[in-house]
Design a protein around this motif. Structure first.
Motif, mmCIF file in Angstrom:
data_model
loop_
_atom_site.group_PDB
_atom_site.id
_atom_site.type_symbol
_atom_site.label_atom_id
_atom_site.label_comp_id
_atom_site.label_asym_id
_atom_site.label_seq_id
_atom_site.Cartn_x
_atom_site.Cartn_y
_atom_site.Cartn_z
ATOM 1 N N ILE A 2 -29.208 -62.109 -1.078
ATOM 2 C CA ILE A 2 -28.213 -62.075 -0.077
ATOM 3 C C ILE A 2 -28.265 -63.790 0.360
ATOM 4 O O ILE A 2 -29.176 -64.271 0.538
ATOM 5 N N ARG A 3 -26.717 -64.051 0.464
ATOM 6 C CA ARG A 3 -26.607 -65.576 0.789
ATOM 7 C C ARG A 3 -25.345 -65.732 1.488
ATOM 8 O O ARG A 3 -24.496 -64.660 1.471
ATOM 9 N N TYR A 4 -25.029 -66.659 2.141
ATOM 10 C CA TYR A 4 -23.698 -67.073 2.740
ATOM 11 C C TYR A 4 -22.830 -67.194 1.544
ATOM 12 O O TYR A 4 -23.079 -67.754 0.304
ATOM 13 N N ALA A 5 -21.383 -66.493 1.677
ATOM 14 C CA ALA A 5 -20.484 -66.648 0.647
ATOM 15 C C ALA A 5 -19.993 -68.265 0.443
ATOM 16 O O ALA A 5 -20.070 -68.737 1.761
ATOM 17 N N GLU A 34 -6.869 -64.804 2.826
ATOM 18 C CA GLU A 34 -6.940 -65.946 3.966
ATOM 19 C C GLU A 34 -8.231 -65.546 4.930
ATOM 20 O O GLU A 34 -8.968 -66.359 5.437
ATOM 21 N N ALA A 35 -8.396 -64.378 4.937
ATOM 22 C CA ALA A 35 -9.677 -63.788 5.718
ATOM 23 C C ALA A 35 -10.909 -64.245 5.177
ATOM 24 O O ALA A 35 -11.863 -64.522 5.922
ATOM 25 N N VAL A 36 -10.996 -64.151 3.612
ATOM 26 C CA VAL A 36 -12.222 -64.567 3.269
ATOM 27 C C VAL A 36 -12.253 -66.194 3.429
ATOM 28 O O VAL A 36 -13.523 -66.676 3.692
ATOM 29 N N HIS A 37 -11.388 -66.512 3.124
ATOM 30 C CA HIS A 37 -11.697 -68.273 3.408
ATOM 31 C C HIS A 37 -11.727 -68.446 4.833
ATOM 32 O O HIS A 37 -12.857 -69.456 4.963
ATOM 33 N N ASN A 38 -11.347 -67.743 5.788
ATOM 34 C CA ASN A 38 -11.583 -68.032 7.053
ATOM 35 C C ASN A 38 -13.121 -67.908 7.461
ATOM 36 O O ASN A 38 -14.019 -68.659 7.962
ATOM 37 N N ALA A 39 -13.638 -66.420 6.792
ATOM 38 C CA ALA A 39 -15.074 -66.431 7.076
ATOM 39 C C ALA A 39 -16.048 -66.896 6.333
ATOM 40 O O ALA A 39 -17.073 -67.431 6.969
ATOM 41 N N VAL A 40 -15.656 -67.429 5.177
ATOM 42 C CA VAL A 40 -16.360 -68.699 4.419
ATOM 43 C C VAL A 40 -16.499 -70.003 5.142
ATOM 44 O O VAL A 40 -17.847 -70.267 5.450
ATOM 45 N N SER A 41 -15.715 -70.428 5.881
ATOM 46 C CA SER A 41 -15.459 -71.463 6.567
ATOM 47 C C SER A 41 -16.279 -71.581 7.948
ATOM 48 O O SER A 41 -17.005 -72.222 8.060
ATOM 49 N N ASN A 42 -16.133 -70.282 8.350
ATOM 50 C CA ASN A 42 -17.150 -70.267 9.455
ATOM 51 C C ASN A 42 -18.568 -69.267 9.596
ATOM 52 O O ASN A 42 -19.377 -69.164 10.489
ATOM 53 N N GLU A 43 -19.068 -69.497 8.056
ATOM 54 C CA GLU A 43 -20.302 -68.803 7.917
ATOM 55 C C GLU A 43 -20.272 -67.300 8.514
ATOM 56 O O GLU A 43 -21.312 -66.960 9.209
ATOM 57 N N GLU A 44 -19.153 -66.613 8.116
ATOM 58 C CA GLU A 44 -19.430 -65.230 8.721
ATOM 59 C C GLU A 44 -19.058 -64.284 7.674
ATOM 60 O O GLU A 44 -18.709 -63.085 7.726
ATOM 61 N N ALA A 45 -19.488 -64.696 6.499
ATOM 62 C CA ALA A 45 -19.359 -63.810 5.110
ATOM 63 C C ALA A 45 -20.515 -64.026 4.305
ATOM 64 O O ALA A 45 -20.981 -65.141 4.102
ATOM 65 N N ILE A 46 -21.182 -63.071 3.799
ATOM 66 C CA ILE A 46 -22.187 -63.066 3.079
ATOM 67 C C ILE A 46 -21.968 -61.985 1.936
ATOM 68 O O ILE A 46 -21.250 -61.211 1.920
ATOM 69 N N VAL A 47 -22.927 -62.457 0.968
ATOM 70 C CA VAL A 47 -22.473 -61.447 -0.175
ATOM 71 C C VAL A 47 -23.889 -61.346 -0.871
ATOM 72 O O VAL A 47 -25.116 -62.005 -0.519
ATOM 73 N N GLU A 48 -24.177 -60.158 -1.610
ATOM 74 C CA GLU A 48 -25.376 -59.891 -2.214
ATOM 75 C C GLU A 48 -24.915 -60.125 -3.587
ATOM 76 O O GLU A 48 -23.848 -59.691 -4.154
ATOM 77 N N THR A 49 -25.810 -60.676 -4.519
ATOM 78 C CA THR A 49 -25.625 -61.026 -5.993
ATOM 79 C C THR A 49 -26.597 -60.388 -6.823
ATOM 80 O O THR A 49 -27.820 -60.319 -6.260
ATOM 81 N N GLY A 56 -21.639 -57.129 -3.414
ATOM 82 C CA GLY A 56 -21.073 -56.612 -1.959
ATOM 83 C C GLY A 56 -20.728 -57.875 -1.429
ATOM 84 O O GLY A 56 -21.300 -58.902 -1.517
ATOM 85 N N LEU A 57 -19.995 -57.752 -0.659
ATOM 86 C CA LEU A 57 -19.358 -58.603 0.525
ATOM 87 C C LEU A 57 -19.309 -58.091 1.620
ATOM 88 O O LEU A 57 -18.827 -56.854 1.988
ATOM 89 N N LEU A 58 -19.632 -58.658 2.864
ATOM 90 C CA LEU A 58 -19.733 -58.441 4.284
ATOM 91 C C LEU A 58 -18.935 -59.522 5.167
ATOM 92 O O LEU A 58 -19.385 -60.774 4.838
ATOM 93 N N MET A 59 -18.013 -59.405 5.745
ATOM 94 C CA MET A 59 -17.550 -60.274 6.678
ATOM 95 C C MET A 59 -17.512 -59.643 8.031
ATOM 96 O O MET A 59 -17.221 -58.623 8.293
ATOM 97 N N CYS A 60 -17.707 -60.638 8.975
ATOM 98 C CA CYS A 60 -17.674 -60.275 10.543
ATOM 99 C C CYS A 60 -17.199 -61.417 11.199
ATOM 100 O O CYS A 60 -17.117 -62.205 10.803
#
Length: 143
Positions: A2-5, A34-49, A56-60
């Protein structure tokens, strides 16, 4: 793992969404990206690889204390990916916080897996809502 997207994950995330988009009422690719880009920019998106692929992807929203989006690639379902992502997200908050998520209402066939996962992670049912002209329900997690 798990890491930040990161921005370079966006094309792989979009590919995963092509497989699961029917599971999300009101899904629109442009708004989602657009939501993914914003979440990635704000470190509010994580992925499991796994195997070099996004499983998987989680955004909050940390400010709103809301789990905005959770999806697992079909190949990696039923392996605990969603539970691990929710557990990781929970670390961003403190005891006493209440985390919200909006999902399908009880009885909706589209929501059976999501509701089972959220309930297994400690979420409880809250108010019923309509989102994108679709009946939904808020679930809450008390930390």
């Amino acid at each position: 793992m798990i890491r930040y997207a990161v921005k370079s994950d966006e094309s792989q995330i979009l590919s995963m969404m092509e497989l699961v988009k029917d599971d999300f009422a009101g899904y629109k690719e442009k708004e989602f990206l657009e939501a993914v880009h914003n979440a990635v920019s704000n470190e509010e998106a994580i992925v499991e690889t796994e195997d070099g692929r996004i499983a998987g992807l989680l955004m909050c929203s940390k400010k709103e204390k809301e789990l905005i989006f959770l999806a697992v690639h079909p190949k990696y379902r039923k392996r605990g990916v969603a539970k691990r992502l929710i557990s990781e997200m929970s670390r961003w908050f403190t005891a006493g916080d209440i985390i919200e998520v909006i999902t399908f209402q009880d009885g909706d066939p589209k929501g059976i897996p999501a509701r089972a996962c959220y309930h297994a992670c400690g979420f409880t049912d809250d108010e019923k809502l309509t989102v994108f002209d679709y009946p939904c329900q808020k679930l809450i997690l008390r930390l």
